[in-house]
Design a protein around this motif. Structure first.
Motif, PDB file in Angstrom:
ATOM      1  N   LEU A 155       3.709  -7.093  -0.828  1.00 11.20           N
ATOM      2  CA  LEU A 155       3.887  -5.716  -1.194  1.00 11.20           C
ATOM      3  C   LEU A 155       2.359  -5.267  -1.429  1.00 11.20           C
ATOM      4  O   LEU A 155       1.690  -5.867  -2.090  1.00 11.20           O
ATOM      5  CB  LEU A 155       4.721  -5.435  -2.299  1.00 11.20           C
ATOM      6  CG  LEU A 155       4.874  -4.044  -2.736  1.00 11.20           C
ATOM      7  CD1 LEU A 155       5.243  -3.045  -1.735  1.00 11.20           C
ATOM      8  CD2 LEU A 155       5.482  -3.938  -4.093  1.00 11.20           C
ATOM      9  N   ASP A 156       2.014  -4.276  -0.635  1.00  9.60           N
ATOM     10  CA  ASP A 156       0.514  -3.661  -0.691  1.00  9.60           C
ATOM     11  C   ASP A 156       0.882  -2.118  -0.466  1.00  9.60           C
ATOM     12  O   ASP A 156       0.728  -1.613   0.587  1.00  9.60           O
ATOM     13  CB  ASP A 156      -0.392  -4.178   0.349  1.00  9.60           C
ATOM     14  CG  ASP A 156      -1.695  -3.647   0.380  1.00  9.60           C
ATOM     15  OD1 ASP A 156      -1.957  -2.850  -0.544  1.00  9.60           O
ATOM     16  OD2 ASP A 156      -2.507  -4.066   1.277  1.00  9.60           O
ATOM     17  N   ASN A 157       0.587  -1.477  -1.504  1.00  3.14           N
ATOM     18  CA  ASN A 157       0.795  -0.006  -1.624  1.00  3.14           C
ATOM     19  C   ASN A 157      -0.526   0.920  -1.831  1.00  3.14           C
ATOM     20  O   ASN A 157      -0.794   1.835  -1.842  1.00  3.14           O
ATOM     21  CB  ASN A 157       1.871   0.813  -2.198  1.00  3.14           C
ATOM     22  CG  ASN A 157       1.658   0.397  -3.808  1.00  3.14           C
ATOM     23  OD1 ASN A 157       0.423  -0.188  -4.160  1.00  3.14           O
ATOM     24  ND2 ASN A 157       2.780   0.196  -4.521  1.00  3.14           N
ATOM     25  N   THR A 158      -1.891  -0.049  -1.587  1.00  9.10           N
ATOM     26  CA  THR A 158      -3.005   0.598  -2.018  1.00  9.10           C
ATOM     27  C   THR A 158      -3.727   0.508  -0.688  1.00  9.10           C
ATOM     28  O   THR A 158      -3.833  -0.238   0.250  1.00  9.10           O
ATOM     29  CB  THR A 158      -3.992  -0.370  -2.781  1.00  9.10           C
ATOM     30  OG1 THR A 158      -3.351  -0.649  -3.987  1.00  9.10           O
ATOM     31  CG2 THR A 158      -5.277   0.218  -3.108  1.00  9.10           C
ATOM     32  N   ALA A 159      -4.392   1.900  -0.131  1.00  7.31           N
ATOM     33  CA  ALA A 159      -5.073   1.930   0.991  1.00  7.31           C
ATOM     34  C   ALA A 159      -6.156   1.438   1.091  1.00  7.31           C
ATOM     35  O   ALA A 159      -7.016   1.208  -0.061  1.00  7.31           O
ATOM     36  CB  ALA A 159      -5.382   3.540   1.234  1.00  7.31           C
ATOM     37  N   PRO A 160      -6.821   0.831   2.158  1.00  5.59           N
ATOM     38  CA  PRO A 160      -8.191   0.083   2.534  1.00  5.59           C
ATOM     39  C   PRO A 160      -9.077   0.963   2.073  1.00  5.59           C
ATOM     40  O   PRO A 160      -9.106   2.193   2.173  1.00  5.59           O
ATOM     41  CB  PRO A 160      -7.868  -0.299   3.951  1.00  5.59           C
ATOM     42  CG  PRO A 160      -7.255   0.770   4.613  1.00  5.59           C
ATOM     43  CD  PRO A 160      -6.107   0.969   3.436  1.00  5.59           C
TER      44      PRO A 160
END
Length: 284
Positions: free
Chosen positions: A168-173
């Motif tokens: 789970l990754d909901n942070t933008a690059p």
């Protein structure tokens, strides 16, 4: 002196012509993952004529067995033992966890099945924590999570544990863009080469792609002029040309150059930098 009575006969025992009956006793009538022993309980003393003369029979799986027996008078009887509560097969549980990285909360649903005794409960642990029960679990925090689950049936069979990973990754690059030229002068209607330095990173899922997505001038060129040259949109193109041309009005001509970074979870960052062609340089 004995007196003989003519015509008298000795009394005889009554003849037994009634067949014996019996019932069955079961060692366990609840769902079980062990053998079940059945015992014949006759209505009178009998001799079992099959099963090696034994009055007990062991079921290792569901089925039926017929006891046959005789009483002292030779009358035959029988009784059928039926067992259908043995379950030695563990339940089977599946999940609908997504494959790979996702960028939003994840709900994993469990589907447990057991064709014999039925499901008691489905258990799961998150990141080796305490066991919990439920038919689903939701993940809201970023990172890589370990989900282990298994089910237990009514006969006490325990499924072998299964483990899946939730990403789970909901942070933008992050995406930084710097140009070697941000002001084009003189405005001599000639193309000027511009080079971009592009730096992107993503702390969780990693960068999937970085591309030059658009170069938009503040006014459109006419048919005789090409404001943007050598730009390959949709690729990581770091070098292109911009026409050093004055705007048709008295404002500066600007170019909006946008790069787009997408991580492996689908999060997107757009970074736009500007290049100006001043209408004039007086007072600057």
């Amino acid at each position: 002196m004995e007196v003989a009575i003519k015509g008298a006969t000795a009394p005889t025992e009554p003849t037994d012509t009634v067949a014996p009956t019996a019932t069955i006793s079961y060692s366990d009538v609840n769902p079980t993952n062990k053998d079940v022993i059945v015992t014949v309980i006759p209505s009178e003393p009998v001799s079992v004529t099959n099963n090696n003369g034994l009055d007990q029979y062991t079921f290792s799986q569901n089925g039926s067995f017929t006891f046959t027996f005789e009483d002292a008078a030779g009358n035959a009887g029988s009784v059928v033992a039926i067992v259908n509560n043995i379950d030695k097969n563990a339940p089977v549980t599946t999940d609908d966890a997504p494959n790979g990285w996702v960028n939003k909360d994840v709900t994993v649903n469990f589907k447990a099945s057991d064709k014999d005794s039925g499901i008691v409960a489905t258990y799961y642990t998150i990141d080796n924590g305490a066991p919990q029960t439920g038919e689903s679990v939701t993940f809201t925090s970023e990172g890589i999570h370990s989900l282990t689950y298994w089910s237990v049936d009514n006969a006490g069979n325990v499924e072998e544990k299964k483990t899946v990973s939730i990403y789970l990754d909901n942070t933008a690059p992050s995406l930084q863009v710097e140009l070697d030229q941000t002001i084009l002068w003189a405005a001599n209607n000639k193309p000027v080469s511009v080079t971009a330095v592009v730096d992107s990173s993503d702390r969780l899922s990693g960068i999937d792609s970085v591309v030059l997505s658009s170069i938009i001038p503040s006014e459109l060129d006419d048919a005789s002029e090409q404001l943007v040259g050598d730009a390959v949109l949709g690729a990581l193109d770091k070098r292109f040309t911009l026409l050093a041309k004055k705007a048709n009005n008295k404002a500066d001509l600007t170019y909006s150059i946008t790069y787009t970074a997408i991580d492996k979870a689908g999060n997107q960052t757009d970074t736009t930098v500007m290049v100006r062609v001043p209408h004039n340089m007086s007072g600057r």
